[in-house]
Every structure is written in C-alpha cells, then in structure tokens.
Design a protein around this motif. Structure first.
Motif, PDB file in Angstrom:
ATOM      1  N   MET A 141       0.850  -1.191   0.000  1.00  0.00           N
ATOM      2  CA  MET A 141       0.000   0.000   0.000  1.00  0.00           C
ATOM      3  C   MET A 141       0.885   1.240   0.000  1.00  0.00           C
ATOM      4  O   MET A 141       1.917   1.279   0.676  1.00  0.00           O
ATOM      5  CB  MET A 141      -0.908  -0.002   1.221  1.00  0.00           C
ATOM      6  CG  MET A 141      -1.821  -1.214   1.311  1.00  0.00           C
ATOM      7  SD  MET A 141      -3.052  -1.242  -0.004  1.00  0.00           S
ATOM      8  CE  MET A 141      -4.045   0.172   0.480  1.00  0.00           C
ATOM      9  N   HIS A 142       0.481   2.241  -0.771  1.00  0.00           N
ATOM     10  CA  HIS A 142       1.295   3.447  -0.853  1.00  0.00           C
ATOM     11  C   HIS A 142       0.366   4.642  -1.066  1.00  0.00           C
ATOM     12  O   HIS A 142      -0.599   4.565  -1.836  1.00  0.00           O
ATOM     13  CB  HIS A 142       2.300   3.350  -2.001  1.00  0.00           C
ATOM     14  CG  HIS A 142       3.479   4.246  -1.845  1.00  0.00           C
ATOM     15  ND1 HIS A 142       3.422   5.606  -2.100  1.00  0.00           N
ATOM     16  CD2 HIS A 142       4.748   4.002  -1.449  1.00  0.00           C
ATOM     17  CE1 HIS A 142       4.605   6.140  -1.878  1.00  0.00           C
ATOM     18  NE2 HIS A 142       5.437   5.182  -1.484  1.00  0.00           N
ATOM     19  N   THR A 143       0.673   5.729  -0.376  1.00  0.00           N
ATOM     20  CA  THR A 143      -0.183   6.918  -0.486  1.00  0.00           C
ATOM     21  C   THR A 143      -0.020   7.631  -1.819  1.00  0.00           C
ATOM     22  O   THR A 143      -0.878   8.422  -2.206  1.00  0.00           O
ATOM     23  CB  THR A 143       0.139   7.903   0.649  1.00  0.00           C
ATOM     24  OG1 THR A 143       1.530   8.252   0.584  1.00  0.00           O
ATOM     25  CG2 THR A 143      -0.170   7.276   2.004  1.00  0.00           C
ATOM     26  N   ALA A 144       1.070   7.348  -2.538  1.00  0.00           N
ATOM     27  CA  ALA A 144       1.301   8.043  -3.803  1.00  0.00           C
ATOM     28  C   ALA A 144       0.475   7.458  -4.940  1.00  0.00           C
ATOM     29  O   ALA A 144       0.094   8.175  -5.865  1.00  0.00           O
ATOM     30  CB  ALA A 144       2.783   8.011  -4.172  1.00  0.00           C
ATOM     31  N   VAL A 145       0.227   6.142  -4.897  1.00  0.00           N
ATOM     32  CA  VAL A 145      -0.501   5.491  -5.987  1.00  0.00           C
ATOM     33  C   VAL A 145      -1.409   4.399  -5.433  1.00  0.00           C
ATOM     34  O   VAL A 145      -1.160   3.839  -4.356  1.00  0.00           O
ATOM     35  CB  VAL A 145       0.468   4.855  -7.022  1.00  0.00           C
ATOM     36  CG1 VAL A 145       1.218   5.914  -7.812  1.00  0.00           C
ATOM     37  CG2 VAL A 145       1.432   3.895  -6.351  1.00  0.00           C
ATOM     38  N   GLU A 146      -2.460   4.130  -6.172  1.00  0.00           N
ATOM     39  CA  GLU A 146      -3.272   2.926  -5.967  1.00  0.00           C
ATOM     40  C   GLU A 146      -2.912   1.971  -7.094  1.00  0.00           C
ATOM     41  O   GLU A 146      -2.897   2.361  -8.264  1.00  0.00           O
ATOM     42  CB  GLU A 146      -4.758   3.270  -6.014  1.00  0.00           C
ATOM     43  CG  GLU A 146      -5.665   2.050  -5.924  1.00  0.00           C
ATOM     44  CD  GLU A 146      -7.107   2.365  -6.260  1.00  0.00           C
ATOM     45  OE1 GLU A 146      -7.930   1.431  -6.265  1.00  0.00           O
ATOM     46  OE2 GLU A 146      -7.405   3.549  -6.560  1.00  0.00           O
ATOM     47  N   VAL A 155       7.414   6.902  -5.228  1.00  0.00           N
ATOM     48  CA  VAL A 155       7.243   5.475  -5.469  1.00  0.00           C
ATOM     49  C   VAL A 155       7.845   5.134  -6.822  1.00  0.00           C
ATOM     50  O   VAL A 155       7.808   5.943  -7.760  1.00  0.00           O
ATOM     51  CB  VAL A 155       5.749   5.078  -5.414  1.00  0.00           C
ATOM     52  CG1 VAL A 155       4.966   5.737  -6.548  1.00  0.00           C
ATOM     53  CG2 VAL A 155       5.573   3.564  -5.452  1.00  0.00           C
ATOM     54  N   ALA A 156       8.435   3.952  -6.914  1.00  0.00           N
ATOM     55  CA  ALA A 156       8.985   3.457  -8.174  1.00  0.00           C
ATOM     56  C   ALA A 156       8.094   2.333  -8.693  1.00  0.00           C
ATOM     57  O   ALA A 156       7.716   1.429  -7.948  1.00  0.00           O
ATOM     58  CB  ALA A 156      10.410   2.948  -7.982  1.00  0.00           C
ATOM     59  N   LEU A 157       7.756   2.407  -9.968  1.00  0.00           N
ATOM     60  CA  LEU A 157       6.986   1.369 -10.654  1.00  0.00           C
ATOM     61  C   LEU A 157       7.919   0.669 -11.628  1.00  0.00           C
ATOM     62  O   LEU A 157       8.590   1.328 -12.441  1.00  0.00           O
ATOM     63  CB  LEU A 157       5.801   1.977 -11.400  1.00  0.00           C
ATOM     64  CG  LEU A 157       4.862   2.862 -10.574  1.00  0.00           C
ATOM     65  CD1 LEU A 157       3.834   3.524 -11.478  1.00  0.00           C
ATOM     66  CD2 LEU A 157       4.183   2.050  -9.485  1.00  0.00           C
ATOM     67  N   VAL A 158       7.969  -0.651 -11.555  1.00  0.00           N
ATOM     68  CA  VAL A 158       8.944  -1.408 -12.341  1.00  0.00           C
ATOM     69  C   VAL A 158       8.229  -2.521 -13.099  1.00  0.00           C
ATOM     70  O   VAL A 158       7.356  -3.209 -12.549  1.00  0.00           O
ATOM     71  CB  VAL A 158      10.034  -2.031 -11.445  1.00  0.00           C
ATOM     72  CG1 VAL A 158      11.127  -2.667 -12.304  1.00  0.00           C
ATOM     73  CG2 VAL A 158      10.621  -0.997 -10.508  1.00  0.00           C
ATOM     74  N   ALA A 159       8.605  -2.703 -14.352  1.00  0.00           N
ATOM     75  CA  ALA A 159       8.189  -3.858 -15.151  1.00  0.00           C
ATOM     76  C   ALA A 159       9.408  -4.336 -15.923  1.00  0.00           C
ATOM     77  O   ALA A 159      10.130  -3.530 -16.516  1.00  0.00           O
ATOM     78  CB  ALA A 159       7.058  -3.504 -16.112  1.00  0.00           C
ATOM     79  N   GLY A 160       9.661  -5.636 -15.891  1.00  0.00           N
ATOM     80  CA  GLY A 160      10.827  -6.183 -16.581  1.00  0.00           C
ATOM     81  C   GLY A 160      10.533  -7.550 -17.144  1.00  0.00           C
ATOM     82  O   GLY A 160       9.534  -8.197 -16.805  1.00  0.00           O
ATOM     83  N   ASP A 161      11.413  -8.016 -18.012  1.00  0.00           N
ATOM     84  CA  ASP A 161      11.223  -9.319 -18.653  1.00  0.00           C
ATOM     85  C   ASP A 161      12.584  -9.845 -19.082  1.00  0.00           C
ATOM     86  O   ASP A 161      13.330  -9.161 -19.800  1.00  0.00           O
ATOM     87  CB  ASP A 161      10.317  -9.186 -19.873  1.00  0.00           C
ATOM     88  CG  ASP A 161       9.616 -10.484 -20.215  1.00  0.00           C
ATOM     89  OD1 ASP A 161      10.016 -11.530 -19.677  1.00  0.00           O
ATOM     90  OD2 ASP A 161       8.659 -10.449 -21.005  1.00  0.00           O
ATOM     91  N   VAL A 162      12.915 -11.056 -18.623  1.00  0.00           N
ATOM     92  CA  VAL A 162      14.161 -11.715 -19.009  1.00  0.00           C
ATOM     93  C   VAL A 162      13.876 -12.606 -20.204  1.00  0.00           C
ATOM     94  O   VAL A 162      12.889 -13.348 -20.230  1.00  0.00           O
ATOM     95  CB  VAL A 162      14.741 -12.537 -17.847  1.00  0.00           C
ATOM     96  CG1 VAL A 162      15.988 -13.294 -18.288  1.00  0.00           C
ATOM     97  CG2 VAL A 162      15.064 -11.629 -16.673  1.00  0.00           C
ATOM     98  N   CYS A 163      14.736 -12.550 -21.207  1.00  0.00           N
ATOM     99  CA  CYS A 163      14.562 -13.373 -22.397  1.00  0.00           C
ATOM    100  C   CYS A 163      14.717 -14.848 -22.041  1.00  0.00           C
ATOM    101  O   CYS A 163      15.602 -15.230 -21.281  1.00  0.00           O
ATOM    102  CB  CYS A 163      15.585 -12.980 -23.457  1.00  0.00           C
ATOM    103  SG  CYS A 163      15.530 -13.978 -24.952  1.00  0.00           S
ATOM    104  N   GLY A 164      13.852 -15.679 -22.606  1.00  0.00           N
ATOM    105  CA  GLY A 164      13.950 -17.115 -22.386  1.00  0.00           C
ATOM    106  C   GLY A 164      12.904 -17.640 -21.438  1.00  0.00           C
ATOM    107  O   GLY A 164      12.081 -16.897 -20.900  1.00  0.00           O
TER     108      GLY A 164
END
Length: 679
Positions: free
Chosen positions: A335-340, A365-374
């Motif tokens: 939970m974070h006050t900066a974002v829902e 707040v940091a929002l992260v999305a990543g993807d490793v090949c394979g």
C-alpha cells in the motif's frame, strides 16, 4: 557357339541359377521353368507345364497385364514388384521382383515371353524398416509433450510395423517425477498416452487416452519380464501361448475378437529410468512378428523414450520454475499513499517477467516492469537476481537512467556467469526493463526504459496516450546508453505498464484497446485491470503476460510544507521555528524537539558546505519526512566524534532521532532526507 555349348548353357540356366526362370508361350502358358522359380516350388513338371499362373492359384492381374504388354510391344520390363501369397512355398505375403522380355525367332515371329523372378521379401522388409526408422526420426519428438510424443510413436508404427499399438506411461512421469532407476515390480500406476489401430472401427481400446489405472502384472508374463530386465518380449502366436499375457480380460477379449495373433512388449526406458511400456499387435492376415521386427520396435521405442524423458525433465523443470517464479515476484503489492495499484500476472511459460512497486524516500514510489529473455529455471532465477538488484539500486535513490545503466552492467556480468548450455536457445542473456519514479508532491513522473514497451497514460479527462520516451538497448547487449524523460501526471491519472507477452504486437497497434478500457473506467482499479487484460488477450497467451496499473494521488497542503531559506547561520533557528509551527498545525507536537533538531542540524551543514539558497520540506505520510536541499555535490557521511572534538556530531545526532536517513542527487545538487515514525 557350338550346339553342345548352347545346350549346356541352357541346361545350366534352368538348373543352377538361384533366381527363378520361366518361359511362357504367347498365351502365357508355362513352357519351361527352373526349380528355383518362386511360386512353382513344390509343383511337379506335369502340374506346371501348359498351365498359366492363374491356373496355379496366383492372383496376378498386374503381372498378367505386364506380360501381355511385353508380348504386344516388345519392350522389356525390369524389377516389376508383385506382393502376394504363393500357392506353395513360404507362408505369408511375399514380394517378388519380375523381369520380362519378348522371345522372337530369327524370322521375327513372337515365340513367347521369358521372365525371371526373384523373391526380394527380406530385402523389401528391410527397406521398409529403414524407411520406418527414417520417418520416426522426423515425426517422433516434435514437441516436449508426453501425450503428443506417445501418440507420434503409435502413429508411426501403424500400419508400417503393427496393426495395433498401445503406449502406456507411468503416471508419475506425467508430473515430471523420475521413477527409481531399475526394474518395476508388482503394482504400477499407468496412464494411457497413445493408441492407434489400422482399423479403428474393428479394434477399440478398453482404456481411452488419458485414462489412469493401477496394474499388477503377473509374474512370468511378457509385460512383467519386459519391465523387470528392460528387454523387449516377442510372442509370435498368441493362440499357441498358454500364458497369454494381458493387462486385463476386457482388453484381451477385444484383441482376440479383432483377430490379434502376434504380440511384442517393449519397455519405455531412457537413461536407466523406466518410463512405461509399449505393446504392438498384428491382426488378421498380417504375418507374425519376427526378430527383425523386435529390433525395429526397440529402436522406435528407444527414440520415443528419450523424447518422453526429455518432456518429463522439461515438465519437472517447468514446474519447479513456476514454483520458483511465484516465490520471486510479489503476491501482494504494498500500500502506498502516492498510488493505488492493481496487477494481472499470468506466468504461463515460466519466463522472466516481473513487476514491482517500491517505496522511495520523500513519499515517492517506483513502478517497475521487466522481462528476461527465455524460459525455464535460468530465466526465472535471473529474473529474481535482477529484481533484487533493482530493489537495491532503488534504495540508493538512483535516477532511472543511472539505475538502468547499472542494471545493464549487472546483466552483462550474469551473462558471463551463465554461459549458454548446449540444449539452451539463449545466445546472449538479455532482459528488458521499464523504471518509473512518481513524486506525489509535484505530480512529476520520471522514467527510463531498456528495450521494454513504453507505458500508457490515461488522464482524468479520458485522454489515453503512449508516454513517448526514447528506449535504450536491451539489458546485457550493446553499449549502455539510457536517457530519462520527465512528464507531468495529474492526480487521478492511470499509468499502465505491460510486457510484450501481454501486447502480442506493438503498443501502438493495441492503443485502441487501451482507450476503450481506460477512457471510461468504472468499478475498482482491479476490475479495470482485469477487463483490460482480457481485452488484450482474447486467447490464452504463449508467454508470460503482465499488466500493472497505478492510479496517481497528489499531496496537498495537509501533507506537504516547503520553504526556501537564505544561506546564513541564522537560517538554522528559522528552520526550527518553521518546523515547530507546522507540526503544531498537524498535531505532531510530540515530534517538535526531534524534528527541530534534525532540521537545524541539516540546515547548518548546508550553510557550512554549500552556496546559494537552501530548501526545507516536511512531508507527512506513513512517516514524517524532513528534507533539506542545497546545490552542493558533497555527500555527507556519518562520523563518530571523539570526546575532545569540537564538531562532527551533527549527523550522528540526526541518526539517533530518525528511523532512516539518506542522500539523493538532483539536477541542481542533493537532498538530505530523514524519516521518523509517526505514533
């Protein structure tokens, strides 16, 4: 040639050659033949001479037409193949190679036809076996699926080798487990994985493909013997074998009704591990199995067994990878006050997709999305390492572009630690990442991406657009070069982060779907997330799919206070006074002394080590944050002053009154921040 020589040659041709020789008159009646001629072996000369092949019991329509064509045209024919049964001689279907040429007198009259006949049954069968093995190499093991591989084995063997094939695999193999090495005795749990019959309407399995049953093989049966010593068993004639081995009476009855008369049991075993058993049957008029057929069946089953074991190992690794994957990604976002926030995560392929919501200093707040090949365990474990690294780099308050540069170097290092395996499709370890920092104090959003799809922004007025930001190289490949982009995000906007597994195309091509789902949001944010994911994925994805939504919030005057102070010694006292007044308004007088001390010490350090104005800010969030900004790049560090030192205790005192503290760089200098727990 001397007449005696000609007579000797003619006599030798009809008595000594190992090939059959026939002389036929214009009506295709046999005039002369030798003892090696297939089809007339066992007949006396009086039974053959003057009669046609049809008179002797041959069904030779094709051969008859061929011979008449030779008579009519005079064109010779070589190696015309005929498959059928001989009236006398070896039992079963035989394959003959017939060559014929027209006989003519010196004045050109047609005297008949001379035909040579060779029994090539064994050569023909050997060639068929080689062709069968060649097809098996192309058709068995096309996927890492146990059912598919078992069915491919059955399909290849019918009708080229057998009329009915059953493939049963240990149920534990389906789950990726490895049975104990060595023979299987007593009770085993099998699953029907493949079945094929040359005449499905006449032969039906008592168990459908996929059925599970517990079997107890009797001692001394071919099944038990085959599973005990891992060697194939051949029963040439079932009706002559007093101990006809069957797995159950119903199946035995069906096979007898279908005319099954010959049987082979071949164990499915690879790398010393028993995986199951395959049964081959011949029915009706097909000849019984021979030892050569056992060798072919063993080769087919061995090929399939290796593929099934590969599928088992893949299933096991896939299962372990999915379990590991689940443990390496958050199951609940903080939970974070900066974002829902809300997310949809479909780890269907044990890949390296991950997501994160990381609290930062200053209520950001940091929002992260990543993807490793394979796919598989290597991708999952690498994802876990990169996700941990991102969390660590985020705690250092690195700007997005610098964070990706460090992550790029780490990915290159991991690539050297994990060289590609021989059976791996990875050429170079690569990954993509999107890193966003949102600050609710001013509504700014700073982002940078490494080969990852750009985020989509839905504004409160219904406008939906792609956040245009330059993309740097994918992590682990090429030169590290990343840039940060800053955009203003109004309160109530929705940021959508996704991976390529969800898009199944480009972000631009899927933008209308985003506009429809995000333009008019109803219900909870999770409802919107689920609806958008369903719209983007009308069918189950082939790769891991990820969608992370974040609805922004802003900090108003009730949570934020900021001032600009002069770079003068008296500013420390001014900071203490301003902080005390604001804490009184917020009802936090219990933190008056500690926060005033923190503010005055940090302002004093800023006056001492920097020039220009000094910024002071208080943020009331889950914790009370005090920030002091200056234009100096000098980083403060905690010292333990000696008793006779006149200074050096400022940050030490600050650390005693705070839960946490740190420094982050800005475009104009630095910010020293502290956090205190709110009671």
């Amino acid at each position: 040639m001397h007449p005696d020589d000609a007579e000797a040659l003619l006599h030798a041709l009809f008595t000594q050659p190992p090939i059959g020789l026939h002389v036929l008159d214009p009506d295709l009646r046999i005039v002369r033949f030798n003892a090696a001629a297939p089809g007339v072996q066992g007949f006396s000369e009086s039974e053959v001479v003057g009669r046609t092949f049809r008179d002797l019991g041959f069904v030779v329509d094709d051969v008859d037409r061929m011979l008449r064509r030779v008579l009519a045209t005079g064109e010779s024919v070589s190696n015309f193949q005929y498959e059928g049964r001989l009236p006398r001689g070896p039992a079963g279907l035989r394959v003959l190679a017939v060559s014929a040429f027209r006989l003519q007198s010196t004045d050109g009259r047609t005297l008949g036809v001379a035909a040579t006949v060779v029994d090539i049954t064994e050569q023909y069968r050997a060639q068929r076996r080689l062709e069968l093995l060649y097809r098996a190499g192309e058709q068995i093991g096309t996927t890492l699926d146990v059912f598919r591989t078992a069915q491919e084995l059955a399909d290849v063997a019918v009708p080229g080798l057998a009329d009915v094939v059953e493939v049963d695999v240990l149920d534990s193999v389906m789950h990726g487990d490895a049975p104990s090495p060595g023979p299987l005795l007593n009770q085993v749990t099998l699953r029907r994985a493949g079945f094929q019959a040359a005449a499905p309407e006449a032969v039906r399995s008592s168990y459908e493909v996929g059925d599970v049953r517990v079997m107890r093989y009797g001692y001394g049966t071919p099944y038990a013997q085959s599973l005990t010593d891992l060697r194939p068993r051949l029963i040439r004639a079932l009706d002559k074998d007093g101990g006809w081995p069957t797995r159950d009476p119903d199946q035995a009855r069906m096979l007898r009704e279908a005319g099954a008369h010959s049987f082979m049991a071949v164990p499915l075993a690879a790398r010393g591990v028993v995986l199951g058993i395959a049964a081959f049957f011949r029915t009706k008029r097909a000849p019984p199995f021979e030892e050569a057929d056992v060798s072919v069946a063993a080769d087919l089953v061995a090929r399939a067994a290796v593929c099934i074991d590969n599928a088992r190992r893949y299933t096991r690794e896939h299962t372990l990878a999915r379990l590991t994957q689940r443990s390496l990604v958050p199951t609940r976002l903080p939970m974070h006050t900066a974002v829902e926030t809300a997310y949809t995560y479909l780890p269907v392929a044990s890949g390296g997709a991950w997501y994160d919501v990381i609290p930062l200093s200053g209520a950001r707040v940091a929002l992260v999305a990543g993807d490793v090949c394979g796919q598989g365990m290597r991708a999952v474990t690498t994802m876990g390492r990169l996700r941990t690294a991102v969390t660590a780099f985020a705690a250092m308050d690195l700007p997005p572009d610098e964070l990706l540069e460090r992550l790029h170097s780490l990915t290159e290092e991991l690539s050297r630690d994990y060289p590609p395996a021989q059976d791996d499709h990875w050429s170079v370890l690569t990954a993509t990442c999107l890193y966003i920092v949102y600050d609710p104090s001013d509504g700014s959003c700073v982002l940078s991406r490494a080969g990852h799809p750009p985020p989509v922004l839905a504004l409160p007025d219904g406008t939906v657009r792609i956040v245009e930001t330059p993309t740097g190289p994918v992590l682990g490949r090429g030169a590290s070069s990343y840039t940060s982009t800053s955009v203003d995000v109004p309160e109530g906007s929705i940021l959508a982060l996704q991976n390529t597994g969800l898009l199944q195309g480009t972000t631009e091509s899927r933008l209308p779907v985003y506009r429809k789902a995000l333009g008019r949001t109803t219900g909870t944010l999770q409802d919107t997330c689920d609806a958008l994911a369903a719209s983007l994925l009308p069918e189950p994805p082939d790769d891991d799919a990820l969608l992370l939504l974040a609805r922004t919030r802003a900090h108003g005057p009730d949570k934020l206070a900021s001032w600009t102070l002069r770079n003068a010694p008296e500013s420390a006292a001014e900071a203490r006074r301003l902080v005390g007044a604001r804490l009184a308004e917020w009802g936090l007088t219990d933190l008056d002394f500690s926060t005033g001390l923190i503010a005055s010490e940090l302002v004093t350090n800023a006056v001492r080590y920097s020039d220009g104005p000094i910024g002071l800010r208080l943020i009331r969030d889950a914790v009370l944050t005090c920030e002091v900004a200056d234009i100096s790049n000098a980083s403060p560090h905690l010292r333990h002053a000696e008793d006779d030192d006149e200074g050096g205790r400022g940050l030490y005192l600050v650390a005693q009154f705070t839960q946490d503290w740190g420094t982050r760089r800005t475009g104009r200098g630095k910010i020293i921040w502290t956090e205190q727990t709110l009671h």
